[in-house]
Design a protein around this motif. Structure first.
Motif, PDB file in Angstrom:
ATOM      1  N   ARG A   1      28.920  24.292 -17.357  1.00  0.00           N
ATOM      2  CA  ARG A   1      29.418  25.023 -16.195  1.00  0.00           C
ATOM      3  C   ARG A   1      30.947  24.983 -16.144  1.00  0.00           C
ATOM      4  N   CYS A   2      31.519  23.827 -16.403  1.00  0.00           N
ATOM      5  CA  CYS A   2      32.981  23.708 -16.379  1.00  0.00           C
ATOM      6  C   CYS A   2      33.636  24.588 -17.444  1.00  0.00           C
TER       7      CYS A   2
ATOM      8  N   GLU B   1      33.419  28.281 -16.416  1.00  0.00           N
ATOM      9  CA  GLU B   1      34.330  28.623 -15.326  1.00  0.00           C
ATOM     10  C   GLU B   1      35.772  28.725 -15.807  1.00  0.00           C
TER      11      GLU B   1
END
Length: 776
Positions: free
Chosen positions: A649-650, A653
């Motif tokens: 997810r990081c 993003e």
């Protein structure tokens, strides 16, 4: 205790616009609103006159006419139209009326029949014209040509016949033509074809569905896809399904049921948008290029000319064969081993006519005109291109081409012809070939460079500037190097076209994320006024405001995003606040550009508006050091939590694919620290507690060299990299680049993490290659 005096003396945040600027902007907006109201009034008056409506201008009374043509109260009556009161008995068409005149009745019947005959002739001529337009579109794929043809044809009230002809022709074709038909309707909707004509065309198809089934048995299924696709594209309203009468037959009942099911399905928009297939349908350049690339890769591996020819025919893209020629030539330039099979394939296809002369010329010209960029990556590209052209000439691939068809660069290599005069002056003269038979060097005025014996020069003009601008912007989104963009703009030497660059930059960022929008705002700050003048920036935003109505079709939120861009350039002091007032007279009163200016003015006039506009993109563009720090922080947290989903997810993003190899480096270093204890040692040394410093140096216990200890330390890292590769977060290229970076700096890694780092790296590499997520 709070200092009340200080609190009262602190100034309140003032709006960006002064009172005079706000008054001027408000007055300009009021003038534009009055202009819009006047335009609407004129349009309504013309519509009422065309429809024969005789309503009172005072807007009183119903305006209905009396019997015999006389007006009611508040209407002009019959005097204005006939000049005198109607004679008693006029207009009696009832055979039972004593004043009935059979000759008058017969005259009206004749006039009606003549009108119907003229209308039939007009419809027949229109149908014949649109038939040829549809056939030509399926061959060329040019939406602009269709739009121009329909506008020249006129008869917009008959456009439903075009819609019906387009869909009935596509029903009996392949998915490529059906996708092209859906794309064409979406492109022409509301601009060339009125919405009511689109609906009328579809409803006429619903009525004739029983006849369509006789020729196309799966017509209900295909027509349902057309309807749902048009609904998703906002070409048809969802209520159009109610126009299908399920009682008229089983085909209509099947059509309505399919439409209702597809429109009611959850998350069906993506499926509907791809309802006509994927790669190679000839509608999306990316898919088509991928299909051609796959075709060439298979041919270069198997050297099966017949199979390559068959697959090229299956694509059904004769107007896009120049892309095939381009990719084939580039494959031969990149790898000399491919030169012979590429020449053999092109010779076969050109001799059989499967690839036309015009497509060969266009593909060759595309390669030659962009050879300057190829030389940057492959210094031998110029020499290999000359060798490839010579081999193709020997195989008689380009025998039917003329120098003026292939451009100056390709002509220099193919014919040894100097076309500099044609390229620069626009004249058709050409110098003789060189005495040695080689290609001559062409001196161009646009900074062309000579590579080997082939002249490399970008063709001048707006198209070349736009292509170079888009390439620079896409590279900038990856590198964030504004100086490189500035250098490219200066090298192009086209300051008069800088408004096009501004428009391209903002338009490209509209459909991207906040990161790219922040990058564009920063880029404009870096370029204005050193490279791009304030006048060019104003011209670019004027073009953007005039094109907002078109941009909304692709980006529904374009009005809001454009208002943020406009407000941001004013806050960044690139444009004066007076620009908002000055640009309004040049905008269409009913266009969305006025709404953008109004919204930007509201934000600039609001308290705290400056802070909101400065942070309007939420800090989307991080500096490279911040990106690296964020990546390493995510990997370090994984070492504690073991949460792969959080790392993925990081990284998503961050939206920085070119720099994700940094995650591979950080993950491998995490394995080093887990195995060698390098992290503890480094922290101790940093704190000044090294054994050597205290004078009691003792040899450290060497870590276990068994495979079990290596696996225990590195397995979590391998699992992380394999999971990120499987989810598509890390590509094979990024994984390989990260491993190679660690291997190249292994001597420094050994100093930080110990001599066993090489063993850990080899174990990770061997596991990655064995499991398939790391290229061998």
């Amino acid at each position: 205790m709070r200092d009340e005096g200080a609190a009262t003396s602190s100034p309140k945040p003032a709006p960006f616009l002064t009172d005079e600027q706000r008054v001027a902007l408000d007055q300009a907006l009021r003038d534009k609103a009055q202009e819009q109201a006047k335009a609407r009034a004129i349009a309504n008056h013309k519509a009422a006159a065309a429809s024969g409506e005789r309503k009172s201008r005072s807007a009183k009374g119903p305006g209905g006419a009396k019997k015999g043509g006389g007006g009611g109260k508040y209407t002009w009556g019959a005097l204005l139209t006939t000049g005198a009161p109607p004679a008693e008995g006029d207009g009696a068409l009832d055979k039972g009326d004593p004043n009935y005149d059979s000759e008058e009745d017969e005259r009206d019947v004749v006039l009606l029949r003549n009108h119907q005959a003229v209308l039939k002739q007009e419809v027949a001529a229109y149908k014949e014209e649109v038939r040829s337009i549809v056939e030509e579109y399926f061959l060329s794929g040019s939406v602009s040509n269709v739009a121009e043809s329909l506008e020249e044809l006129g008869a917009s009230h008959l456009a439903h016949y075009f819609v019906k002809r387009l869909l009935t022709t596509a029903l009996d074709r392949k998915d490529r033509e059906r996708e092209m038909a859906s794309t064409l309707l979406s492109s022409l909707y509301a601009e060339v074809i009125a919405p009511d004509q689109v609906i009328k065309g579809f409803t006429s198809l619903f009525t004739s569905l029983p006849d369509l089934v006789l020729d196309v048995p799966d017509a209900p299924e295909l027509l349902a896809r057309f309807v749902t696709r048009a609904v998703v594209d906002d070409v048809l309203p969802p209520a159009v399904v109610s126009y299908v009468d399920p009682e008229s037959g089983p085909a209509s009942r099947d059509l309505r049921q399919r439409c209702e099911v597809q429109l009611a399905a959850r998350h069906s928009a993506e499926k509907v948008l791809r309802c006509w297939g994927g790669a190679g349908m000839g509608t999306h350049h990316t898919d088509t290029k991928a299909a051609i690339s796959s075709l060439l890769s298979e041919y270069l591996a198997a050297h099966d000319v017949g199979e390559a020819s068959r697959r090229l025919r299956e694509l059904g893209l004769p107007f896009f064969h120049h892309e095939f020629v381009k990719q084939a030539l580039l494959a031969a330039i990149d790898n000399p081993a491919n030169m012979e099979p590429v020449v053999a394939l092109l010779a076969r296809l050109s001799s059989s006519g499967e690839v036309s002369c015009s497509q060969l010329a266009k593909g060759l010209r595309r390669v030659a005109d962009n050879l300057a960029d190829a030389v940057l990556d492959n210094p031998a590209a110029g020499e290999r291109f000359a060798q490839l052209v010579a081999a193709a000439r020997a195989a008689k691939v380009f025998d039917d081409l003329q120098p003026e068809d292939v451009g100056p660069n390709a002509a220099a290599a193919l014919f040894g012809t100097n076309f500099a005069g044609a390229a620069v002056d626009g004249t058709a003269g050409a110098s003789p070939a060189a005495s040695n038979g080689g290609a001559t060097t062409v001196a161009t005025s646009n900074g062309g460079a000579s590579v080997g014996s082939v002249v490399v020069a970008m063709p001048p003009g707006v198209a070349a500037f736009k292509a170079a601008s888009l390439a620079a912007l896409r590279e900038y989104f990856d590198s964030q190097d504004a100086l490189e963009v500035a250098a490219r703009l200066v090298a192009l030497e086209e300051p008069g076209l800088h408004p096009l660059f501004v428009k391209a930059a903002v338009s490209l960022a509209l459909d991207r994320k906040d990161r790219e929008r922040e990058l564009v705002s920063k880029l404009l700050v870096a370029l204005v006024p050193e490279v791009i003048s304030h006048e060019a920036l104003a011209g670019g935003f004027t073009r953007l405001l005039a094109a907002v109505d078109d941009l909304v079709l692709d980006v529904p939120d374009a009005v809001h995003i454009m208002s943020l861009f406009l407000g941001r350039v004013v806050v960044d002091e690139l444009l004066p606040p007076a620009f908002l007032t000055q640009v309004l007279p040049s905008l269409d009163a009913e266009g969305l550009g006025v709404a953008v200016v109004r919204s930007a003015g509201i934000m600039l006039a609001a308290r705290h508006g400056i802070e909101r506009l400065v942070n309007c993109w939420h800090g989307g563009a991080l500096e490279l050091e911040a990106v690296r720090e964020a990546i390493r922080t995510a990997i370090q947290e994984y070492g504690t939590s073991g949460d792969v989903a959080e790392v993925a997810r990081c990284l998503r993003e961050l939206d920085m694919p070119p720099y994700l190899h940094e995650a591979v480096v950080a993950a491998v270093e995490l394995a080093f620290s887990r195995y060698n204890g390098g992290a503890t040692k480094s922290s101790a040394v940093a704190a000044g507690h090294s054994p050597e410093a205290n004078g009691n140096a003792q040899p450290q216990a060497a870590p276990s060299s068994s495979d079990d200890s290596v696996e225990a330390a590195a397995s979590p890292v391998v699992q992380l990299l394999a999971a990120l590769s499987g989810q598509g977060v890390l590509s094979s290229t990024q994984l390989t680049a990260g491993i190679e970076r660690v291997r190249a700096a292994l001597s420094e890694e050994v100093l930080d993490y110990g001599p066993s780092s090489r063993r850990v790296l080899d174990w990770i590499t061997e596991r990655g290659q064995r499991e398939g997520w790391l290229a061998a």
